[in-house]
Design an enzyme around this catalytic site. Structure first.
Site, PDB file in Angstrom:
ATOM      1  N   GLU A 148      28.973 -16.135 -32.930  1.00 15.84           N
ATOM      2  CA  GLU A 148      28.527 -15.346 -34.078  1.00 15.84           C
ATOM      3  C   GLU A 148      28.759 -16.108 -35.383  1.00 15.84           C
ATOM      4  O   GLU A 148      29.897 -16.381 -35.765  1.00 15.84           O
ATOM      5  CB  GLU A 148      29.256 -14.001 -34.089  1.00 15.84           C
ATOM      6  N   ASN A 160      30.343  -9.043 -37.798  1.00 18.56           N
ATOM      7  CA  ASN A 160      31.267  -8.098 -37.180  1.00 18.56           C
ATOM      8  C   ASN A 160      31.646  -6.946 -38.096  1.00 18.56           C
ATOM      9  O   ASN A 160      32.013  -5.871 -37.622  1.00 18.56           O
ATOM     10  CB  ASN A 160      32.501  -8.846 -36.673  1.00 18.56           C
ATOM     11  N   THR A 202      33.407 -10.939 -24.298  1.00 19.57           N
ATOM     12  CA  THR A 202      32.202 -10.144 -24.098  1.00 19.57           C
ATOM     13  C   THR A 202      31.175 -11.087 -23.585  1.00 19.57           C
ATOM     14  O   THR A 202      30.419 -11.664 -24.313  1.00 19.57           O
ATOM     15  CB  THR A 202      31.693  -9.472 -25.361  1.00 19.57           C
ATOM     16  N   THR A 243      26.666  -0.657 -37.786  1.00 19.34           N
ATOM     17  CA  THR A 243      25.814  -0.021 -38.798  1.00 19.34           C
ATOM     18  C   THR A 243      24.379  -0.482 -38.671  1.00 19.34           C
ATOM     19  O   THR A 243      24.069  -1.384 -37.933  1.00 19.34           O
ATOM     20  CB  THR A 243      26.336  -0.353 -40.199  1.00 19.34           C
ATOM     21  N   LYS A 293      25.046 -13.835 -21.290  1.00 18.51           N
ATOM     22  CA  LYS A 293      25.003 -13.373 -22.667  1.00 18.51           C
ATOM     23  C   LYS A 293      26.390 -13.531 -23.250  1.00 18.51           C
ATOM     24  O   LYS A 293      27.397 -13.484 -22.554  1.00 18.51           O
ATOM     25  CB  LYS A 293      24.524 -11.925 -22.773  1.00 18.51           C
ATOM     26  N   THR A 300      23.179  -8.956 -27.185  1.00 17.31           N
ATOM     27  CA  THR A 300      23.620  -8.032 -28.239  1.00 17.31           C
ATOM     28  C   THR A 300      23.548  -8.781 -29.572  1.00 17.31           C
ATOM     29  O   THR A 300      22.530  -8.747 -30.237  1.00 17.31           O
ATOM     30  CB  THR A 300      25.036  -7.493 -27.948  1.00 17.31           C
TER      31      THR A 300
END
EC number: 2.3.1.35
Length: 393
Positions: free
Chosen positions: A265, A388, A179, A393, A168, A143
């Protein structure tokens, strides 16, 4: 390319992800495999977790179907029926019992799966299965990940077998999993009860000692499938072979766990927080956890600031037994605190140079006993907020 006897892989783009990148992966064993699983501790659990957990508990699995781009979480009865339907489609395509199919999803929460796309794509996936396409599945699982995560280990010559894992994860990463999805395949023959025991221990020493952002997802799962196709003797608990298998399995999961933190991230640092000299291992883990999850510590890592004050503060509120006058702190062996006091600007400057590296360790010695604990963490950056803020979007 690492191959595992009896396992094959395929990935496709079903159109779930706006980018058009592969978003659907399938792992298949030519024979039913003994299996084990560890699942999210979040009380809000996604439909695929609710479908897959009892199937894994039954002890056999032959295929894993995973999609990215949609978590199928908080989707009610419709989500449950969709997860079941995906498993049925995969089972029919493979010619196996649907109870032998594990289903898994990752992505945005609260949206139903786009079933027309999946109804169209899943039935033809079995035609593309390949022993060498594990990287394709690893890519289809991603993702916000920036790279695919694959790791492997091989046992010795006397009874050779392979352990191959994919994972992942980059955000919503926190102990007790987040996640984060991981699927491990081995052609070893492993006693099913020992397989579950070995997996839990391996997860405890890998995925449960990493953190990126203190969030825990609705969809986490780690599965291991052992199909016995290496034709080596059965591996059982309390044996030298069992110990070797457990060590190799943890090695694969720890490699994957460190990749997840490295890919956190927006992360620019991978930091190994080591605690020694605690009253016991439980206290050591408390300290490591609190240092690794402190946003002030993580932002100091990003700023390449050897701000040991933030670290010692996190030690102090950890609820572990602490004597401030005995604490020592090191950055890659450079002492910045001894007996609870700073060691001066010269050593702090050396520590600042350590923080300029992409990977380094922070070692904390409490000077109280033999307790040890560790965590892997990342820095906290501007990019994390941006990723995040823009996720949907």
């Amino acid at each position: 390319m690492v191959k595992v006897n009896g396992f094959s892989f395929v990935a496709r783009s079903a159109g779930i992800r706006k980018s058009g990148k592969p978003d659907l992966g399938l792992i298949f064993s030519t024979v039913p495999a003994r299996c084990a699983g560890v699942f999210t501790t979040n009380k809000v659990q996604a439909a695929p977790v609710l479908v897959t957990a009892p199937r894994i508990a039954a002890g056999e699995c032959q295929a894993v179907l995973v999609n990215s781009g949609n978590a199928n979480a908080c989707t009610g009865e419709v989500g449950m029926q969709d997860a079941l339907r995906c498993g049925q489609l995969a089972a029919k395509s493979l010619g196996i019992d649907e109870q032998l199919v594990a289903v898994s999803s990752t992505g945005v929460i609260g949206h139903p799966l786009p079933m027309p796309l999946l109804e169209k794509t899943i039935p033809g996936m079995s035609e593309g299965l390949s022993e060498t396409a594990v990287d394709d599945v690893a890519n289809a699982m991603m993702t916000t990940d920036s790279f695919a995560k694959v790791a492997s280990r091989q046992a010795g010559d006397s009874a050779p077998y392979t352990i191959l894992g994919v994972a992942k994860g980059a955000g919503m990463i926190h102990p007790n999993m987040a996640t984060m999805l991981s699927f491990v395949m081995t052609d070893a023959c492993v006693d099913q009860h020992f397989l579950q025991q070995a997996l839990r221990q391996a997860v405890e020493g890998s995925f449960n000692i990493i953190t990126v952002d203190r969030d825990t997802s609705t969809n986490d799962m780690v599965l291991v499938l052992a199909n016995g196709e290496s034709k080596t003797p059965e591996i059982v608990a309390d044996s030298a072979e069992g110990q070797e298998f457990a060590e190799l399995l943890r090695g694969v999961l720890l490699d994957l766990a460190k990749m997840i933190v490295r890919d956190g991230e927006g992360a620019t640092k991978l930091v190994h927080v080591c605690v020694n000299g605690a009253a016991d291992d439980g206290d050591a883990r408390k300290v490591a956890y609190n240092v690794a999850t402190s946003n002030l510590v993580k932002t100091a890592f990003f700023g390449e600031d050897a701000n040991w004050g933030r670290i010692i503060a996190a030690v102090g509120y950890s609820e572990a037994q602490v004597d401030p006058s005995r604490i020592a702190i090191f950055f890659d062996g450079v002492p910045v605190v001894q007996k609870g006091l700073g060691t001066g600007p010269e050593l702090e400057a050396q520590a600042t140079d350590v923080l300029k590296q992409a990977e380094f360790s922070v070692t904390i010695d409490l000077g109280l006993g033999d307790g040890r604990g560790e965590y892997y963490t990342s820095d906290l950056t501007y990019e994390y907020v941006k990723i995040n803020a823009d996720y949907r979007t």
